[in-house]
Scaffold this motif. Structure first.
Motif, PDB file in Angstrom:
ATOM      1  N   TYR A 116     -15.530 -11.051  56.281  1.00 22.52           N
ATOM      2  CA  TYR A 116     -15.571  -9.739  55.610  1.00 22.52           C
ATOM      3  C   TYR A 116     -14.182  -9.303  55.178  1.00 22.52           C
ATOM      4  N   GLY A 120     -15.106  -8.898  51.700  1.00 26.65           N
ATOM      5  CA  GLY A 120     -15.695  -7.563  51.617  1.00 26.65           C
ATOM      6  C   GLY A 120     -17.206  -7.587  51.659  1.00 26.65           C
ATOM      7  N   THR A 331      -4.079  -3.697  62.959  1.00 26.15           N
ATOM      8  CA  THR A 331      -5.261  -3.051  63.554  1.00 26.15           C
ATOM      9  C   THR A 331      -5.826  -3.873  64.712  1.00 26.15           C
ATOM     10  N   LEU A 384     -11.439  -3.229  59.878  1.00 29.22           N
ATOM     11  CA  LEU A 384     -10.616  -2.099  59.442  1.00 29.22           C
ATOM     12  C   LEU A 384      -9.454  -2.545  58.555  1.00 29.22           C
ATOM     13  N   ARG A 386      -9.547  -4.484  56.227  1.00 26.09           N
ATOM     14  CA  ARG A 386     -10.009  -4.655  54.828  1.00 26.09           C
ATOM     15  C   ARG A 386      -9.456  -3.558  53.932  1.00 26.09           C
ATOM     16  N   ASN A 387      -9.233  -2.368  54.498  1.00 26.02           N
ATOM     17  CA  ASN A 387      -8.744  -1.228  53.725  1.00 26.02           C
ATOM     18  C   ASN A 387      -7.221  -1.139  53.712  1.00 26.02           C
ATOM     19  N   THR A 388      -6.551  -2.139  54.259  1.00 29.35           N
ATOM     20  CA  THR A 388      -5.090  -2.160  54.244  1.00 29.35           C
ATOM     21  C   THR A 388      -4.604  -3.216  53.257  1.00 29.35           C
ATOM     22  N   LYS A 389      -3.307  -3.402  53.202  1.00 30.37           N
ATOM     23  CA  LYS A 389      -2.724  -4.383  52.285  1.00 30.37           C
ATOM     24  C   LYS A 389      -2.541  -5.758  52.941  1.00 30.37           C
TER      25      LYS A 389
END
Length: 397
Positions: A116, A120, A331, A384, A386-389
Motif C-alpha cells: 500500500y 496506494g 512513522t 501512515l 503513504r501521506n508523507t514524502k
C-alpha cells in the motif's frame, strides 16, 4: 483497673494465638501421613477463611521446630497437582494455540501495508483469501509438529498434544496435510489471479522451511536450527511474498522488491523466532530425553534468558538502524518504539522465572504479544507513511 483490663486483653490475645498454633500442630500431626498436596488442599479448605497462605508459611518453621514432619517438596508437589488438575477446556485451548496464529496475520499485514505504501491500493479480497490460506498452512505446521513429536516421544507427557487428546495419529496426520493442500491451493490461486508468479517461489521456500524444520528425514529443529528456519520462513520469504501478491496485478510496471519491505520482513522474522526460542524453556528436560538439541538444551535456561535480553535489544537496535538509513519511514520508528514496555516485559519475565518450569511456560505468550503489537505498529507506520514524502528504494525490480 485500666492496666488490668489491658493486661487481660493481651493475655487473651496470646492465648488465642497459642490455641491457634495448637490447632494447626494437631492438624498437621494427623495429616502428615497423607501426600503433601492433600495437606495443602485441606489446609486451604479449613483455614483459608481465617488465615492467608502467607501466615501458613510463617507457621511452618515453628511446626518443624516442634517435630512435625512436613514434606520438603510441598511446593513442587502442589505445582504437579495443578498440572494434573488442568481442565479439559484449558487443554483444548492450549492445543488450539490460537495466539500463535498471529504468525499468519503479522507477515501478511506488514507485507500488504508495504505494498500500500508503494501503490496506494489495498485489496480486501486478496487480503482475506491470503489470511485464510495462511491460517491453513499454520494449522498444518501445528498438527504435523504434534504428529512427528509423538513419533519421537518428545510429546509423551504433553497433555495438550492434539494426538494425545484425540488418540489418533493417522487422523491428525491426514487433517494436517489436508490443511496444507487447501492452504497452498489458496495461495497459488491468489498468485494466478494477481498475475505475480514470482511470489510462488517465495511461498514454496517458506513451506519448505516449515517442512524441513519438523518433518522426517530432516527434523532440523532437533539439531537446534529451528530459529533460523523460522526467521527465514516468516520473515523474508512470507512477508515479501505477501508484498508481491497484494495488488500487484493493478500495478502496470514490474512490482519491485524494495528495501522497505526487506527491512520490515527482517523485523517480522526476528519477533517470530523469539516466540519459538521462548517456547523451549519449559521443555528442556523432555527435549534432552529424546535427543532434541534445542538452543535451550545447548545453552541452559540461564544463558537462554541472556539471549532473550540480547535479542530484544537487537530488535530495537535494528529498528533504529533501519530508520537511520531511511529503509523504514519515521512513522514506523515512532510507533514501534511504543512497544518498548512489552519488550521490557518479556525480558523481565524470562529473567525472573527461567528457573520455574510452571511459570516460564507463559514466556512464549508474552512474546506473541510483542510480535503482534510490534507487527501492527510496523504495518500502521507503513500505511501512515503513504501521506508523507517517504520513498522506498528498490532492491530487485
Amino acid at each position: 483497673m485500666a492496666a488490668t483490663c489491658c493486661n487481660f486483653t493481651q493475655a487473651s490475645s496470646s492465648f488465642k494465638k497459642l490455641h491457634e498454633n495448637i490447632q494447626l500442630q494437631s492438624y498437621f500431626t494427623r495429616c502428615h501421613q497423607r501426600s503433601a498436596c492433600s495437606v495443602e488442599k485441606d489446609f486451604h479448605r479449613r483455614y483459608g477463611g481465617r488465615l492467608q497462605v502467607e501466615r501458613w508459611h510463617q507457621y511452618q518453621h515453628v511446626l518443624c521446630a516442634r517435630g512435625v514432619e512436613l514434606s520438603p517438596s510441598v511446593n513442587e508437589d502442589v505445582g504437579e497437582e495443578s498440572e494434573e488438575d488442568i481442565s479439559k477446556e484449558t487443554l483444548i485451548w492450549r492445543a488450539i494455540k490460537l495466539p500463535i496464529y498471529s504468525v499468519a496475520f503479522v507477515p501478511l499485514t506488514v507485507g500488504s501495508a508495504a505494498a500500500y505504501l508503494q501503490t496506494g491500493i489495498f485489496s480486501a479480497r486478496c487480503y482475506f483469501v491470503l489470511l485464510a490460506s495462511s491460517v491453513l498452512v499454520i494449522t498444518w505446521l501445528n498438527l504435523s509438529n504434534d504428529v512427528y513429536d509423538f513419533d519421537t516421544g518428545v510429546d509423551k507427557n504433553k497433555k495438550e498434544s492434539v494426538v494425545n487428546m484425540v488418540g489418533s495419529r493417522k487422523g491428525i496426520f491426514i487433517a494436517a496435510y489436508s490443511c496444507l493442500a487447501l492452504g497452498f491451493l489458496g495461495l497459488t490461486w491468489t498468485a494466478v489471479v494477481e498475475r505475480n508468479l514470482r511470489s510462488i517461489l517465495f511461498l514454496v521456500c517458506a513451506i519448505i522451511c516449515g517442512y524441513i524444520y519438523q518433518c522426517p528425514p530432516f527434523r532440523l529443529s532437533y539439531q537446534g536450527l529451528g530459529e533460523p528456519l523460522c526467521f527465514a520462513a516468516f520473515g523474508p520469504f512470507a512477508t515479501c511474498a505477501f508484498y508481491l501478491l497484494h495488488a500487484s496485478a493493478r500495478v502496470k510496471n514490474h512490482f519491485p522488491l524494495s528495501g522497505t519491505v526487506l527491512s520490515a520482513s527482517i523485523l517480522v522474522g526476528f519477533t517470530t523466532s523469539l516466540i519459538l526460542f521462548c517456547s523451549h524453556f519449559h521443555q528442556v528436560e523432555g527435549d534432552k530425553e529424546v535427543g532434541k538439541m534445542s538452543p535451550l538444551v545447548r545453552l541452559g535456561n540461564k544463558k537462554g534468558a541472556e539471549v532473550v535480553k540480547g535479542a530484544v535489544f537487537m530488535l530495537y537496535a535494528l529498528l533504529v538502524a533501519f530508520g537511520l538509513i531511511k529503509a523504514l519511514p519515521l512513522t514506523c520508528i515512532s510507533l514501534c518504539t511504543l512497544t518498548l514496555p512489552l519488550g521490557n516485559l518479556v525480558v523481565r519475565f524470562v529473567e525472573d522465572n527461567y528457573k520455574d518450569k510452571n511459570k516460564i511456560f507463559m514466556a512464549k505468550y508474552f512474546c506473541v504479544r510483542l510480535h503482534a503489537m510490534f507487527g501492527v505498529a510496523l504495518a500502521l507506520g507503513l500505511v501512515l507513511a503513504r501521506n508523507t514524502k517517504f520513498t522506498s528504494w528498490p532492491i530487485l525490480s
